[in-house]
Each structure stands twice: as C-alpha cells, then as structure tokens.
Design an enzyme around this catalytic site. Structure first.
Site, PDB file in Angstrom:
ATOM      1  N   LYS A  59      27.826 114.416 -47.013  1.00  0.00           N
ATOM      2  CA  LYS A  59      27.803 115.049 -48.341  1.00  0.00           C
ATOM      3  C   LYS A  59      28.210 116.522 -48.247  1.00  0.00           C
ATOM      4  O   LYS A  59      29.029 117.008 -49.034  1.00  0.00           O
ATOM      5  CB  LYS A  59      26.402 114.933 -48.949  1.00  0.00           C
ATOM      6  CG  LYS A  59      26.022 113.530 -49.380  1.00  0.00           C
ATOM      7  CD  LYS A  59      24.587 113.509 -49.904  1.00  0.00           C
ATOM      8  CE  LYS A  59      24.185 112.134 -50.361  1.00  0.00           C
ATOM      9  NZ  LYS A  59      22.786 112.108 -50.867  1.00  0.00           N
ATOM     10  N   SER A  75      21.862 116.919 -48.249  1.00  0.00           N
ATOM     11  CA  SER A  75      20.600 116.295 -47.866  1.00  0.00           C
ATOM     12  C   SER A  75      20.608 114.830 -48.252  1.00  0.00           C
ATOM     13  O   SER A  75      21.319 114.416 -49.171  1.00  0.00           O
ATOM     14  CB  SER A  75      19.414 117.011 -48.534  1.00  0.00           C
ATOM     15  OG  SER A  75      19.495 116.895 -49.931  1.00  0.00           O
ATOM     16  N   ASP A  76      19.820 114.067 -47.528  1.00  0.00           N
ATOM     17  CA  ASP A  76      19.674 112.657 -47.866  1.00  0.00           C
ATOM     18  C   ASP A  76      18.355 112.163 -47.322  1.00  0.00           C
ATOM     19  O   ASP A  76      17.754 112.800 -46.445  1.00  0.00           O
ATOM     20  CB  ASP A  76      20.823 111.805 -47.311  1.00  0.00           C
ATOM     21  CG  ASP A  76      20.989 110.528 -48.117  1.00  0.00           C
ATOM     22  OD1 ASP A  76      20.370 109.516 -47.733  1.00  0.00           O
ATOM     23  OD2 ASP A  76      21.689 110.527 -49.137  1.00  0.00           O
ATOM     24  N   GLN A  77      17.933 111.045 -47.848  1.00  0.00           N
ATOM     25  CA  GLN A  77      16.667 110.465 -47.410  1.00  0.00           C
ATOM     26  C   GLN A  77      16.803 108.954 -47.324  1.00  0.00           C
ATOM     27  O   GLN A  77      17.409 108.335 -48.200  1.00  0.00           O
ATOM     28  CB  GLN A  77      15.568 110.828 -48.407  1.00  0.00           C
ATOM     29  CG  GLN A  77      14.184 110.345 -48.025  1.00  0.00           C
ATOM     30  CD  GLN A  77      13.186 110.625 -49.140  1.00  0.00           C
ATOM     31  OE1 GLN A  77      13.230 109.983 -50.182  1.00  0.00           O
ATOM     32  NE2 GLN A  77      12.303 111.581 -48.908  1.00  0.00           N
ATOM     33  N   ALA A 112      16.757 114.249 -44.242  1.00  0.00           N
ATOM     34  CA  ALA A 112      17.693 115.028 -43.436  1.00  0.00           C
ATOM     35  C   ALA A 112      18.360 116.094 -44.280  1.00  0.00           C
ATOM     36  O   ALA A 112      18.588 115.904 -45.479  1.00  0.00           O
ATOM     37  CB  ALA A 112      18.762 114.103 -42.838  1.00  0.00           C
TER      38      ALA A 112
END
EC number: 3.6.1.-
Length: 199
Positions: A59, A75-77, A112
């Site tokens: 991203k 960010s990602d989860q 993250a």
C-alpha cells in the site's frame, strides 16, 4: 524542509488515530487488489503476520509512486486463528459462522505498518493483539447479529470492539492502536526519528 506525510488508507479509524495524535497529513487510498496480493502468499504458506506486513508495504509503495518526496505510511491487519487467515464476512450467515468458530477460543490480530519514501521502505513494524472470545451459543449469536446488523460485515471478525462487540469477549491482550490496525506508539517514535514530526 519537513516531508509531506501521507496515510495510504481510506480507513476512517486509521485517519481518526492520526488526527487524534495531532498529525498533519493527507490520506490517499492505495490502488492495489489486496486479494491478488494475498493469494500467492497464502498459497505459499506465508504466516498471517507476514501477509499483513507485505500488504502494508504494498500500500505504501503504491501511494509513494504517485507522491514523490513524501513519507507514506501503509498499514494492514490480518486476523488469524493459528495459521488460518480470516476475511470479512460477505453476509450475516457468514458472520455467524465466524463467531461460531471464534467462540471460546483466542484469536490474533496482526497489525503491520510501513513507511516508504520514493519507493524505498524506510521502516516497518509488526504488532499483535490476542483476543479471547467467551463461549457463545447459536441463539446468542443470532440475537447479537440481529441487533448489530450489517455493521458485522465491516470487520474481519464480525465484531466491533468499540460497540456491542465488546460483549463477546472475556479477555483482550494488546493495545488499542494495534487492535484498530495502526500501531501508533512505534510509528510516532519513528516519525520523530525521521524528523517528520516535532521531536
């Protein structure tokens, strides 16, 4: 000159966290197909936290390609039970299945965050939260989903901790920011080190 700060996300929760921290930033959603990025990783047996890190980086890299000389935060989860990664439920029946599987067990949120500038990954970080759901009966799940309705489809676990979803849990280990998908304390520390915010 302080570099422009960009959040590579359209998530209202992540924007809220950045706003509440007093950061001056722009927000631009990444133009990536998350499922297409995930698929080969999952096929190769990548761990759920590794998937979150790759998505956060992807991203930030995509948005960085459109905004040179900026510091881009991606960010990602992922949500996992063991090595199994969950995806958002597509309907209320799917949400009920999610809650059945999570009932009485501990699952993990893998959050993250990455900072990219001019296509170069300057920093990345991974944080975890462990959430233990109390045992739920199917009758309770049905009543709960009838009350929350379509809101259950907006999160991977079919719950919102900031709302009625808190009633589903008996134990939560991890900080608020990690649970919302943006580990703010390590991020702020790195932004100070980079001179992007007042140190």
């Amino acid at each position: 000159m302080t570099p422009k700060l960009i959040l590579a996300s359209s998530s209202p929760f992540r924007r809220m966290l950045m706003d509440n921290a007093g950061l001056s930033f722009e927000s631009h959603a990444a133009r990536i197909d998350e499922r297409a990025v995930e698929a080969p990783l999952e096929k190769a047996g990548a761990k759920p936290d590794a998937v979150a890190l790759v998505l956060a980086r992807a991203k930030a890299e995509e948005v960085s390609s459109r905004f040179p000389k900026s510091l881009v935060i991606g960010s990602d989860q992922t949500m996992s039970l063991g090595d199994n990664v969950f995806h958002k439920p597509t309907n209320l029946a799917d949400a009920a299945r999610h809650l059945q599987v999570l009932s009485g067990v501990t699952h993990r949120l893998n959050s993250a965050v990455a900072i990219v500038s001019d296509g170069v990954v300057l920093w990345e970080h991974l944080a975890h939260a462990e959430l233990t759901m109390r045992p739920l009966t199917m009758d309770f799940i049905s009543r709960h989903l009838a009350r929350v309705g379509e809101r259950a489809l907006s999160s991977v676990g079919a719950y919102q901790l900031e709302g009625e979803g808190i009633q589903l849990f008996e134990k939560i280990e991890g900080d608020y920011f990690t649970i919302l998908g943006l580990p703010m304390l390590p991020l702020l520390k790195k932004l100070r080190e980079l001179g992007a915010i007042d140190g």
